[in-house]
Design an enzyme around this catalytic site. Structure first.
Site, PDB file in Angstrom:
ATOM      1  N   SER A  86     -24.454 -39.819  -4.544  1.00  0.00           N
ATOM      2  CA  SER A  86     -24.582 -39.403  -6.167  1.00  0.00           C
ATOM      3  C   SER A  86     -25.963 -39.358  -6.574  1.00  0.00           C
ATOM      4  O   SER A  86     -26.529 -40.380  -6.333  1.00  0.00           O
ATOM      5  CB  SER A  86     -23.440 -40.474  -6.516  1.00  0.00           C
ATOM      6  OG  SER A  86     -23.415 -40.025  -8.065  1.00  0.00           O
ATOM      7  N   HIS A 110     -25.204 -44.665  -5.857  1.00  0.00           N
ATOM      8  CA  HIS A 110     -25.692 -43.724  -6.929  1.00  0.00           C
ATOM      9  C   HIS A 110     -27.272 -43.760  -6.937  1.00  0.00           C
ATOM     10  O   HIS A 110     -27.870 -44.905  -7.062  1.00  0.00           O
ATOM     11  CB  HIS A 110     -25.176 -43.906  -8.228  1.00  0.00           C
ATOM     12  CG  HIS A 110     -25.703 -43.030  -9.197  1.00  0.00           C
ATOM     13  ND1 HIS A 110     -25.080 -41.624  -9.336  1.00  0.00           N
ATOM     14  CD2 HIS A 110     -26.560 -42.944 -10.257  1.00  0.00           C
ATOM     15  CE1 HIS A 110     -25.653 -41.094 -10.452  1.00  0.00           C
ATOM     16  NE2 HIS A 110     -26.734 -41.743 -11.017  1.00  0.00           N
ATOM     17  N   SER A 111     -27.975 -42.612  -7.002  1.00  0.00           N
ATOM     18  CA  SER A 111     -29.368 -42.611  -6.971  1.00  0.00           C
ATOM     19  C   SER A 111     -30.197 -43.462  -5.966  1.00  0.00           C
ATOM     20  O   SER A 111     -29.740 -43.191  -4.593  1.00  0.00           O
ATOM     21  CB  SER A 111     -29.733 -43.326  -8.410  1.00  0.00           C
ATOM     22  OG  SER A 111     -31.245 -42.736  -8.643  1.00  0.00           O
ATOM     23  N   LEU A 112     -30.987 -44.419  -6.123  1.00  0.00           N
ATOM     24  CA  LEU A 112     -31.172 -45.018  -5.073  1.00  0.00           C
ATOM     25  C   LEU A 112     -30.209 -45.901  -4.313  1.00  0.00           C
ATOM     26  O   LEU A 112     -30.484 -46.037  -2.902  1.00  0.00           O
ATOM     27  CB  LEU A 112     -32.133 -46.409  -5.710  1.00  0.00           C
ATOM     28  CG  LEU A 112     -32.730 -47.522  -4.605  1.00  0.00           C
ATOM     29  CD1 LEU A 112     -33.692 -46.882  -3.722  1.00  0.00           C
ATOM     30  CD2 LEU A 112     -33.478 -48.733  -5.678  1.00  0.00           C
TER      31      LEU A 112
END
Length: 262
Positions: A117, A89-91
């Site tokens: 994500s 997710h994200s990074l």
């Protein structure tokens, strides 16, 4: 396998598939722990825990992608002895992507599926001012805006003094990393996004597909950037369905191979 780098909340004997999950900036294994006992039978969840958090808190966090992924690569190879899925997710999506790229470069086993994500594609060049080097008050204000760190933690000066080096290191990677190479990965690609995420427009999610041979399947959810937390039940329902679909396909392929052999 180092016990620090990976957390296995529910050990599965001889798993059919491993789901390897990567945290967002400043995050840890907590996001994924509730998933472990709800996955289809035969699937083992591995939560990646980079240095600077959890039982790895005494080790300094990495602040650049090459060193982080280089160290992770040495630790993760024993987990790739059977089919697996990468999810971040994200990074965490971009860390997982860089790991995927390095695995391909070294001709290691690649995942069956990649799930990105809450993240722009890895070649996105950040146009906003980096936040990792802001003065402390401004940096904390940005963390409040992102709404990914609980308010009670942000208000705890003693705890924040302990967490700030990790947060700054993670956001330095997030602010400075951009993939500049070329890649073509043969695995399934699924991309998830939040309808109210101001930092990751839904229109950008399909851009991940340029790095994969199969078209991206985009899934959108209500919520902002941290929909993976605020709408965990519906996110997990999708993940379970994707994994179950893979399992069903693998079983059918195995049955077909046995019939052909006979």
């Amino acid at each position: 396998m180092s016990s620090h780098w990976f957390f296995v909340p529910h050990k599965v004997h001889s798993p059919h598939l491993r789901l390897i999950c990567f945290p967002y900036a400043g995050g840890g294994v907590r996001t994924y722990l509730p998933w472990a006992t709800q996955l289809p039978p035969g699937i083992e969840l591995i939560a990646v825990q980079p240095p600077g958090r959890g039982s790895f808190m005494e080790s300094p966090a990495y602040n650049n992608m090459p060193e982080l992924v280089g160290a992770l690569l040495l630790q993760i190879l024993p987990l790739l002895d059977r089919p697996y899925v990468l999810l971040g997710h994200s990074l965490g999506s971009r860390v997982a992507f860089e790991l995927l790229y390095q695995l391909q470069q070294q001709k290691q086993r690649l995942p069956e599926m990649f799930i990105a994500s809450g993240s722009n594609s890895p070649d996105t060049i950040r146009v906003k001012t980096p936040i990792y080097s802001l003065p402390e008050a401004d940096f904390i204000a940005e963390l409040q805006r992102l709404n990914g760190t609980p308010a009670e933690i942000l208000a705890n000066e003693e705890l924040m003094a302990y967490l700030l080096p990790l947060l700054r290191a993670d956001f330095q990677i997030a602010d400075t990393y951009s993939f500049t190479g070329t890649a073509s990965f043969p695995c399934q690609l699924h991309v998830m996004g939040g309808g109210d995420d101001n930092d990751v427009p839904l229109s950008s999610l399909s851009h991940w597909g340029q790095f994969f041979t199969k078209p991206a399947e985009v899934h959108t959810f209500a919520g902002g950037h941290f929909f993976i937390e605020s709408h965990q039940n519906v996110v997990l329902a999708l993940i379970k369905q994707l994994l179950q679909n893979w399992l069903s396909g693998a079983i059918q392929a195995h049955s077909h191979d046995k019939r052909v052999a006979v």
